[in-house]
Design a protein around this motif. Sequence first.
Motif, PDB file in Angstrom:
ATOM      1  N   HIS A   1      -9.838  60.627  92.416  1.00  0.00           N
ATOM      2  CA  HIS A   1      -9.926  61.691  93.468  1.00  0.00           C
ATOM      3  C   HIS A   1     -10.648  62.821  93.222  1.00  0.00           C
ATOM      4  CE1 HIS A   1      -6.936  59.998  95.802  1.00  0.00           C
ATOM      5  NE2 HIS A   1      -5.643  59.540  94.765  1.00  0.00           N
ATOM      6  N   VAL A   2     -11.293  62.944  91.872  1.00  0.00           N
ATOM      7  CA  VAL A   2     -12.084  63.462  90.834  1.00  0.00           C
ATOM      8  C   VAL A   2     -12.877  63.539  90.078  1.00  0.00           C
ATOM      9  CG1 VAL A   2     -10.161  64.717  89.818  1.00  0.00           C
ATOM     10  CG2 VAL A   2     -12.385  65.776  90.550  1.00  0.00           C
ATOM     11  N   ALA A   3     -13.603  62.988  89.930  1.00  0.00           N
ATOM     12  CA  ALA A   3     -15.018  63.219  88.579  1.00  0.00           C
ATOM     13  C   ALA A   3     -14.305  62.843  87.603  1.00  0.00           C
ATOM     14  CB  ALA A   3     -16.127  63.802  89.099  1.00  0.00           C
ATOM     15  N   ASP A   4     -14.179  62.552  86.374  1.00  0.00           N
ATOM     16  CA  ASP A   4     -13.679  61.884  85.216  1.00  0.00           C
ATOM     17  C   ASP A   4     -15.285  62.374  84.137  1.00  0.00           C
ATOM     18  OD1 ASP A   4     -14.720  59.178  85.715  1.00  0.00           O
ATOM     19  OD2 ASP A   4     -12.806  59.094  84.288  1.00  0.00           O
ATOM     20  N   LYS A   5     -16.525  62.968  84.672  1.00  0.00           N
ATOM     21  CA  LYS A   5     -17.476  62.621  83.560  1.00  0.00           C
ATOM     22  C   LYS A   5     -18.033  63.741  84.361  1.00  0.00           C
ATOM     23  CE  LYS A   5     -17.287  57.857  81.716  1.00  0.00           C
ATOM     24  NZ  LYS A   5     -16.216  57.777  81.955  1.00  0.00           N
ATOM     25  N   THR A   6     -19.023  63.820  83.170  1.00  0.00           N
ATOM     26  CA  THR A   6     -19.968  65.568  83.293  1.00  0.00           C
ATOM     27  C   THR A   6     -21.170  65.103  83.584  1.00  0.00           C
ATOM     28  OG1 THR A   6     -18.531  66.769  81.885  1.00  0.00           O
ATOM     29  CG2 THR A   6     -20.798  67.924  81.949  1.00  0.00           C
ATOM     30  N   ASN A   7     -22.013  65.556  84.538  1.00  0.00           N
ATOM     31  CA  ASN A   7     -23.773  65.118  84.792  1.00  0.00           C
ATOM     32  C   ASN A   7     -24.031  65.873  83.393  1.00  0.00           C
ATOM     33  OD1 ASN A   7     -26.858  65.645  85.530  1.00  0.00           O
ATOM     34  ND2 ASN A   7     -26.153  64.537  86.991  1.00  0.00           N
ATOM     35  N   TRP A   8     -24.729  65.822  82.038  1.00  0.00           N
ATOM     36  CA  TRP A   8     -24.843  66.417  81.283  1.00  0.00           C
ATOM     37  C   TRP A   8     -26.463  66.828  81.215  1.00  0.00           C
ATOM     38  CZ3 TRP A   8     -30.321  65.573  78.787  1.00  0.00           C
ATOM     39  CH2 TRP A   8     -30.442  64.270  78.376  1.00  0.00           C
ATOM     40  N   ARG A   9     -27.399  66.560  82.077  1.00  0.00           N
ATOM     41  CA  ARG A   9     -28.348  67.060  82.626  1.00  0.00           C
ATOM     42  C   ARG A   9     -28.347  68.383  84.223  1.00  0.00           C
ATOM     43  NH1 ARG A   9     -32.825  64.293  81.436  1.00  0.00           N
ATOM     44  NH2 ARG A   9     -32.727  62.144  80.954  1.00  0.00           N
ATOM     45  N   LYS A  10     -27.380  68.042  84.154  1.00  0.00           N
ATOM     46  CA  LYS A  10     -27.579  69.151  85.569  1.00  0.00           C
ATOM     47  C   LYS A  10     -26.404  70.525  84.667  1.00  0.00           C
ATOM     48  CE  LYS A  10     -25.156  70.066  89.677  1.00  0.00           C
ATOM     49  NZ  LYS A  10     -23.803  69.280  91.245  1.00  0.00           N
ATOM     50  N   MET A  11     -25.375  69.999  83.503  1.00  0.00           N
ATOM     51  CA  MET A  11     -25.029  70.870  83.211  1.00  0.00           C
ATOM     52  C   MET A  11     -25.957  71.705  82.442  1.00  0.00           C
ATOM     53  SD  MET A  11     -23.697  71.583  79.947  1.00  0.00           S
ATOM     54  CE  MET A  11     -23.526  69.768  78.872  1.00  0.00           C
ATOM     55  N   LEU A  12     -26.997  70.696  81.544  1.00  0.00           N
ATOM     56  CA  LEU A  12     -28.001  71.913  80.577  1.00  0.00           C
ATOM     57  C   LEU A  12     -28.798  72.856  81.552  1.00  0.00           C
ATOM     58  CD1 LEU A  12     -28.502  69.104  78.325  1.00  0.00           C
ATOM     59  CD2 LEU A  12     -26.798  71.629  77.872  1.00  0.00           C
ATOM     60  N   LYS A  13     -28.852  71.987  83.030  1.00  0.00           N
ATOM     61  CA  LYS A  13     -29.961  73.246  83.614  1.00  0.00           C
ATOM     62  C   LYS A  13     -29.467  74.467  84.492  1.00  0.00           C
ATOM     63  CE  LYS A  13     -32.083  70.681  86.526  1.00  0.00           C
ATOM     64  NZ  LYS A  13     -32.917  69.512  87.948  1.00  0.00           N
ATOM     65  N   ASN A  14     -27.586  75.006  84.015  1.00  0.00           N
ATOM     66  CA  ASN A  14     -26.748  75.265  84.844  1.00  0.00           C
ATOM     67  C   ASN A  14     -26.929  75.509  85.950  1.00  0.00           C
ATOM     68  OD1 ASN A  14     -25.400  77.463  83.562  1.00  0.00           O
ATOM     69  ND2 ASN A  14     -26.455  78.757  84.594  1.00  0.00           N
ATOM     70  N   ASP A  15     -26.710  74.395  86.417  1.00  0.00           N
ATOM     71  CA  ASP A  15     -26.584  74.071  88.242  1.00  0.00           C
ATOM     72  C   ASP A  15     -25.539  74.117  88.902  1.00  0.00           C
ATOM     73  OD1 ASP A  15     -27.353  73.460  90.774  1.00  0.00           O
ATOM     74  OD2 ASP A  15     -27.681  71.447  90.507  1.00  0.00           O
ATOM     75  N   ILE A  16     -24.537  75.093  88.781  1.00  0.00           N
ATOM     76  CA  ILE A  16     -23.519  75.728  89.037  1.00  0.00           C
ATOM     77  C   ILE A  16     -23.325  75.490  90.456  1.00  0.00           C
ATOM     78  CG2 ILE A  16     -21.768  77.211  88.405  1.00  0.00           C
ATOM     79  CD1 ILE A  16     -23.218  78.016  85.869  1.00  0.00           C
ATOM     80  N   GLU A  17     -22.011  74.715  90.183  1.00  0.00           N
ATOM     81  CA  GLU A  17     -21.400  74.485  91.940  1.00  0.00           C
ATOM     82  C   GLU A  17     -20.229  75.227  91.740  1.00  0.00           C
ATOM     83  OE1 GLU A  17     -20.006  71.051  92.573  1.00  0.00           O
ATOM     84  OE2 GLU A  17     -22.819  70.185  92.721  1.00  0.00           O
ATOM     85  N   ASP A  18     -20.292  76.590  93.212  1.00  0.00           N
ATOM     86  CA  ASP A  18     -19.207  77.259  93.782  1.00  0.00           C
ATOM     87  C   ASP A  18     -17.559  76.568  93.491  1.00  0.00           C
ATOM     88  OD1 ASP A  18     -17.321  80.080  92.879  1.00  0.00           O
ATOM     89  OD2 ASP A  18     -18.570  80.329  94.848  1.00  0.00           O
ATOM     90  N   GLU A  19     -16.073  76.248  92.449  1.00  0.00           N
ATOM     91  CA  GLU A  19     -15.268  74.995  93.263  1.00  0.00           C
ATOM     92  C   GLU A  19     -14.543  76.841  92.744  1.00  0.00           C
ATOM     93  OE1 GLU A  19     -15.137  73.466  94.482  1.00  0.00           O
ATOM     94  OE2 GLU A  19     -16.965  71.768  94.205  1.00  0.00           O
ATOM     95  N   SER A  20     -12.995  76.629  93.896  1.00  0.00           N
ATOM     96  CA  SER A  20     -12.451  77.463  93.730  1.00  0.00           C
ATOM     97  C   SER A  20     -11.035  76.255  92.418  1.00  0.00           C
ATOM     98  CB  SER A  20     -11.184  78.001  94.713  1.00  0.00           C
ATOM     99  OG  SER A  20     -10.406  77.925  94.183  1.00  0.00           O
ATOM    100  N   LEU A  21     -10.600  76.130  91.346  1.00  0.00           N
ATOM    101  CA  LEU A  21      -9.725  75.225  91.003  1.00  0.00           C
ATOM    102  C   LEU A  21      -8.442  75.429  90.698  1.00  0.00           C
ATOM    103  CD1 LEU A  21     -11.753  75.397  86.834  1.00  0.00           C
ATOM    104  CD2 LEU A  21     -12.367  73.663  89.065  1.00  0.00           C
ATOM    105  N   VAL A  22      -8.148  76.733  90.920  1.00  0.00           N
ATOM    106  CA  VAL A  22      -6.984  77.397  91.741  1.00  0.00           C
ATOM    107  C   VAL A  22      -6.502  76.194  92.969  1.00  0.00           C
ATOM    108  CG1 VAL A  22      -5.141  78.076  92.551  1.00  0.00           C
ATOM    109  CG2 VAL A  22      -6.213  79.183  90.395  1.00  0.00           C
TER     110      VAL A  22
END
Length: 264
Positions: free
Chosen positions: A159-180
């Motif tokens: 139901h949710v990803a288990d991998k990180t997109n390393w390129r997107k992470m390094l570009k600081n391409d942040i999605e605003d999400e509520s983890l709660v």
Amino acid sequence: MQYQGVLKKMVTENLDTVQYYLDMKSDFLNINQLIGKQIEMSFVTYECLNCHLEKQIYRQGFCKSCFFETPNAGDWIMRPELSKAHLGIEDRDLAYEQKVQLQPHIVYLANSSNVKVGVTRKQQVPTRWIDQGAHEAIEIVEVPNRYLAGITEVALKEHVADKTNWRKMLKNDIEDESLVSWQEKLRAFIPDEVQEYFIENNKETTINFPVEKYPEKPKSLNIVKEESYTGKLVGVKGQYLIFDDNTVFNVRANEGLVVKISLV
């Protein structure tokens, strides 16, 4: 100044801004102090993190023979649902496996490139999140062994990803999400035998990385192939060194390489 040693995962400290340290045997470098400086990194040789012999690295910092023999490279490391120490069943070394597997584990949500689910030992919080370059994370459940954490991760990654997109992470391409909100959304999919370990009323942890400039198009440095590289260090995120020409170097993926680092 010049430093030489075998690469291992950078040690981290979660302060207002994450502090990074590189343990190179005789030297202990605070990498944050190198940001803004021109550095040269050269490949010297290999050194297996297990047998310490000069043998080509196969995976995870180990030579090929050690990777298939050492207990800290067993399949249950990457796939915690395969853990069997709670049943008294040995994979490679039962004493080691009981020590690592039979301790509190956390199933968490982290947001680095996207929201993902992961597993770590409780004592590795928040280190694991920092290593993944997560700018925010939250604990979902705390269970008494690795197996229960593993089966929870397997259930939730439907139901949710288990991998990180390393390129997107390094570009600081942040999605605003509520983890709660994500935690509550996923609660119904946690296995029945783990429901009692759900963490109520939890809060997100925020992490700030020491980065002056994010790469627009990250390109990964293969230091073995290139032999030597010189560039201006502009930041560190996850286990990556970030340079001003968009070059990035994954320290953890290069564990077991002996390198020479010089300020130029």
